[in-house]
Design a protein around this motif. Structure first.
Motif, mmCIF file in Angstrom:
data_model
loop_
_atom_site.group_PDB
_atom_site.id
_atom_site.type_symbol
_atom_site.label_atom_id
_atom_site.label_comp_id
_atom_site.label_asym_id
_atom_site.label_seq_id
_atom_site.Cartn_x
_atom_site.Cartn_y
_atom_site.Cartn_z
ATOM 1 N N ASP A 75 -4.321 5.264 8.421
ATOM 2 C CA ASP A 75 -3.957 6.496 7.730
ATOM 3 C C ASP A 75 -3.048 7.363 8.600
ATOM 4 O OD1 ASP A 75 -4.330 7.844 5.206
ATOM 5 O OD2 ASP A 75 -5.374 9.410 6.319
ATOM 6 N N THR A 76 -3.272 7.341 9.912
ATOM 7 C CA THR A 76 -2.377 8.048 10.837
ATOM 8 C C THR A 76 -0.966 7.473 10.746
ATOM 9 O OG1 THR A 76 -4.157 8.602 12.376
ATOM 10 C CG2 THR A 76 -1.921 8.538 13.268
ATOM 11 N N ALA A 77 -0.864 6.133 10.728
ATOM 12 C CA ALA A 77 0.445 5.485 10.614
ATOM 13 C C ALA A 77 1.088 5.809 9.265
ATOM 14 C CB ALA A 77 0.300 3.978 10.790
ATOM 15 N N ARG A 78 0.281 5.839 8.207
ATOM 16 C CA ARG A 78 0.815 6.180 6.878
ATOM 17 C C ARG A 78 1.450 7.571 6.891
ATOM 18 N NH1 ARG A 78 -0.414 9.666 3.383
ATOM 19 N NH2 ARG A 78 -2.400 10.184 4.400
ATOM 20 N N GLU A 79 0.732 8.550 7.427
ATOM 21 C CA GLU A 79 1.261 9.918 7.487
ATOM 22 C C GLU A 79 2.563 9.960 8.295
ATOM 23 O OE1 GLU A 79 -1.754 12.427 9.075
ATOM 24 O OE2 GLU A 79 -2.883 12.538 7.193
ATOM 25 N N MET A 80 2.580 9.225 9.379
ATOM 26 C CA MET A 80 3.759 9.200 10.241
ATOM 27 C C MET A 80 4.946 8.589 9.506
ATOM 28 S SD MET A 80 3.954 7.581 14.088
ATOM 29 C CE MET A 80 2.482 8.481 14.585
ATOM 30 N N TYR A 81 4.725 7.456 8.848
ATOM 31 C CA TYR A 81 5.809 6.749 8.161
ATOM 32 C C TYR A 81 6.315 7.544 6.968
ATOM 33 C CZ TYR A 81 5.383 2.412 10.840
ATOM 34 O OH TYR A 81 5.405 1.477 11.828
ATOM 35 N N GLU A 82 5.403 8.167 6.228
ATOM 36 C CA GLU A 82 5.837 8.955 5.070
ATOM 37 C C GLU A 82 6.680 10.157 5.496
ATOM 38 O OE1 GLU A 82 2.332 7.917 1.801
ATOM 39 O OE2 GLU A 82 2.245 9.812 2.928
ATOM 40 N N ALA A 83 6.471 10.612 6.735
ATOM 41 C CA ALA A 83 7.242 11.753 7.239
ATOM 42 C C ALA A 83 8.642 11.349 7.686
ATOM 43 C CB ALA A 83 6.499 12.404 8.409
ATOM 44 N N ILE A 84 8.838 10.081 8.061
ATOM 45 C CA ILE A 84 10.131 9.701 8.649
ATOM 46 C C ILE A 84 10.932 8.706 7.811
ATOM 47 C CG2 ILE A 84 9.409 10.235 10.997
ATOM 48 C CD1 ILE A 84 8.860 7.343 11.527
ATOM 49 N N PHE A 85 10.323 8.092 6.786
ATOM 50 C CA PHE A 85 11.031 7.094 5.986
ATOM 51 C C PHE A 85 11.121 7.512 4.523
ATOM 52 C CE2 PHE A 85 9.105 4.105 9.273
ATOM 53 C CZ PHE A 85 10.280 4.001 10.003
ATOM 54 N N ASP A 86 12.139 6.973 3.835
ATOM 55 C CA ASP A 86 12.273 7.184 2.401
ATOM 56 C C ASP A 86 11.120 6.505 1.654
ATOM 57 O OD1 ASP A 86 14.616 8.595 2.758
ATOM 58 O OD2 ASP A 86 15.892 6.816 2.520
ATOM 59 N N ALA A 87 10.911 6.932 0.410
ATOM 60 C CA ALA A 87 9.744 6.478 -0.357
ATOM 61 C C ALA A 87 9.723 4.969 -0.592
ATOM 62 C CB ALA A 87 9.690 7.207 -1.700
ATOM 63 N N ASN A 88 10.886 4.328 -0.673
ATOM 64 C CA ASN A 88 10.936 2.886 -0.932
ATOM 65 C C ASN A 88 11.314 2.074 0.309
ATOM 66 O OD1 ASN A 88 10.070 2.794 -3.586
ATOM 67 N ND2 ASN A 88 12.126 3.068 -4.417
ATOM 68 N N ASP A 89 11.114 2.654 1.477
ATOM 69 C CA ASP A 89 11.392 1.929 2.720
ATOM 70 C C ASP A 89 10.314 0.866 2.932
ATOM 71 O OD1 ASP A 89 11.425 1.309 5.675
ATOM 72 O OD2 ASP A 89 13.058 2.754 5.601
ATOM 73 N N PRO A 95 1.394 0.125 6.797
ATOM 74 C CA PRO A 95 0.188 0.951 6.691
ATOM 75 C C PRO A 95 -0.439 0.900 5.298
ATOM 76 C CG PRO A 95 2.150 2.339 6.863
ATOM 77 C CD PRO A 95 2.571 0.952 7.172
ATOM 78 N N TYR A 96 0.379 0.801 4.237
ATOM 79 C CA TYR A 96 -0.184 0.696 2.894
ATOM 80 C C TYR A 96 -1.029 -0.574 2.759
ATOM 81 C CZ TYR A 96 2.924 4.453 1.199
ATOM 82 O OH TYR A 96 3.563 5.654 0.989
ATOM 83 N N GLY A 97 -0.530 -1.660 3.340
ATOM 84 C CA GLY A 97 -1.277 -2.910 3.281
ATOM 85 C C GLY A 97 -2.605 -2.827 4.013
ATOM 86 N N LEU A 98 -2.599 -2.192 5.171
ATOM 87 C CA LEU A 98 -3.843 -2.022 5.933
ATOM 88 C C LEU A 98 -4.848 -1.162 5.171
ATOM 89 C CD1 LEU A 98 -2.220 -1.465 9.426
ATOM 90 C CD2 LEU A 98 -3.852 -3.302 8.893
ATOM 91 N N LEU A 99 -4.365 -0.103 4.536
ATOM 92 C CA LEU A 99 -5.265 0.769 3.778
ATOM 93 C C LEU A 99 -5.800 0.042 2.540
ATOM 94 C CD1 LEU A 99 -3.278 4.089 4.167
ATOM 95 C CD2 LEU A 99 -5.603 3.666 5.018
ATOM 96 N N GLY A 100 -4.950 -0.739 1.886
ATOM 97 C CA GLY A 100 -5.414 -1.530 0.758
ATOM 98 C C GLY A 100 -6.501 -2.508 1.173
ATOM 99 N N THR A 101 -6.302 -3.164 2.325
ATOM 100 C CA THR A 101 -7.310 -4.095 2.839
ATOM 101 C C THR A 101 -8.611 -3.365 3.158
ATOM 102 O OG1 THR A 101 -5.622 -5.547 3.761
ATOM 103 C CG2 THR A 101 -7.835 -5.737 4.686
ATOM 104 N N TYR A 102 -8.496 -2.194 3.772
ATOM 105 C CA TYR A 102 -9.701 -1.413 4.097
ATOM 106 C C TYR A 102 -10.508 -1.120 2.833
ATOM 107 C CZ TYR A 102 -12.650 2.618 4.980
ATOM 108 O OH TYR A 102 -13.729 3.476 5.021
ATOM 109 N N TYR A 103 -9.855 -0.643 1.801
ATOM 110 C CA TYR A 103 -10.578 -0.293 0.585
ATOM 111 C C TYR A 103 -11.115 -1.538 -0.124
ATOM 112 C CZ TYR A 103 -9.210 4.595 0.961
ATOM 113 O OH TYR A 103 -9.074 5.894 1.389
ATOM 114 N N GLN A 104 -10.413 -2.666 0.007
ATOM 115 C CA GLN A 104 -10.890 -3.898 -0.617
ATOM 116 C C GLN A 104 -12.166 -4.392 0.059
ATOM 117 O OE1 GLN A 104 -8.492 -7.792 -0.720
ATOM 118 N NE2 GLN A 104 -7.973 -6.835 -2.678
ATOM 119 N N ILE A 105 -12.179 -4.385 1.395
ATOM 120 C CA ILE A 105 -13.340 -4.924 2.106
ATOM 121 C C ILE A 105 -14.521 -3.961 2.125
ATOM 122 C CG2 ILE A 105 -11.977 -6.452 3.578
ATOM 123 C CD1 ILE A 105 -12.164 -4.428 5.808
#
Length: 242
Positions: A75-89, A95-105
């Motif tokens: 989630d820290t990486a997600r916040e960082m990336y959303e602050a520095i990259f465009d929405a479709n980067d 980080p989205y993949g890691l968060l998806g995996t976390y919620y899945q498991i």
């Protein structure tokens, strides 16, 4: 000779990946912690360099079974990336993949699906329709729907993932049997038993072609096929599979 911070950080990152492959997760975590400290000093925060290392740390904690640390770091990486990259980067996918995996498991498929669908939107904006990376995300979305009991939607996503894997790799993709296994499971759940049985037979044959007659993954597929057959009352065939 290491003559720049970036070289040293890269060496630590590679070494932590080696420790990951060896199952020495605690050592890998210690190495990445050192790399993050150096990267923050060299590149600042937020930065892509620091974010990538935090994602690596999150994955190491995932493999080490510390899911809460995994979540915090992803989630820290997600916040960082959303602050520095465009929405479709595409870099947001990590980080989205890691968060998806976390919620899945952790048994939260609706939250997992939010991140998986966001990943798919980004990938569809960047990739060709037969890109294997799309298949990975579609498979994850399919599993989310299986966990929610929405088997029809799971089948639609998994069927597309199987099709992409077959077209993009000419049927040689090593993850194709795993995707087919999820699809066979979903087909069986809604009574499409003939299709499910054929899918089980095909994925088992593919696994034997890839890895031979003796392999732990093959045993897992055979066990799943045995469960499927036993639930249909085909006890003799189930016995063979088991």
């Amino acid at each position: 000779t290491i003559n720049a911070p970036g070289d040293h950080i890269k060496a630590l990152d590679v070494l932590s990946g080696l420790r990951l492959s060896q199952g020495r997760y605690t050592e890998g975590i210690e190495i990445i912690d050192e790399a993050i400290e150096m990267a923050e000093s060299a590149f600042g925060r937020p930065s892509h360099e620091v974010g990538e290392l935090i994602c690596s740390l999150a994955y190491l904690n995932y493999r080490n079974g510390d899911y809460e640390k995994m979540y915090e770091q992803a989630d820290t990486a997600r916040e960082m990336y959303e602050a520095i990259f465009d929405a479709n980067d595409l870099r947001l996918n990590r980080p989205y993949g890691l968060l998806g995996t976390y919620y899945q498991i952790t048994g939260k498929p609706r939250l997992s699906m939010e991140y998986d669908k966001r990943k798919l939107e980004i990938q569809e904006a960047n990739f060709e329709p037969d890109d294997l990376r799309l298949a990975i995300t579609l498979q994850s979305i399919g599993i989310d729907h299986i966990d929610l009991g929405d088997y029809e939607t799971a089948i639609a996503n998994l069927s597309r993932a199987v099709e992409i894997r077959e077209v993009a790799s000419d049927g040689t993709d090593f993850q194709l049997p795993q995707t087919m296994y999820s699809l066979a499971h979903a087909l069986g759940k809604i009574g499409r038993f003939t299709e499910a049985h054929a899918m089980f037979l095909r994925l088992i044959d593919l696994q034997i072609q890839r890895k031979g007659e003796v392999h732990d993954v093959l045993a897992y597929w055979l066990n799943g096929h045995g469960d499927f057959l036993a639930n249909l009352g085909a006890t003799d065939q189930a016995d063979v599979a088991f």
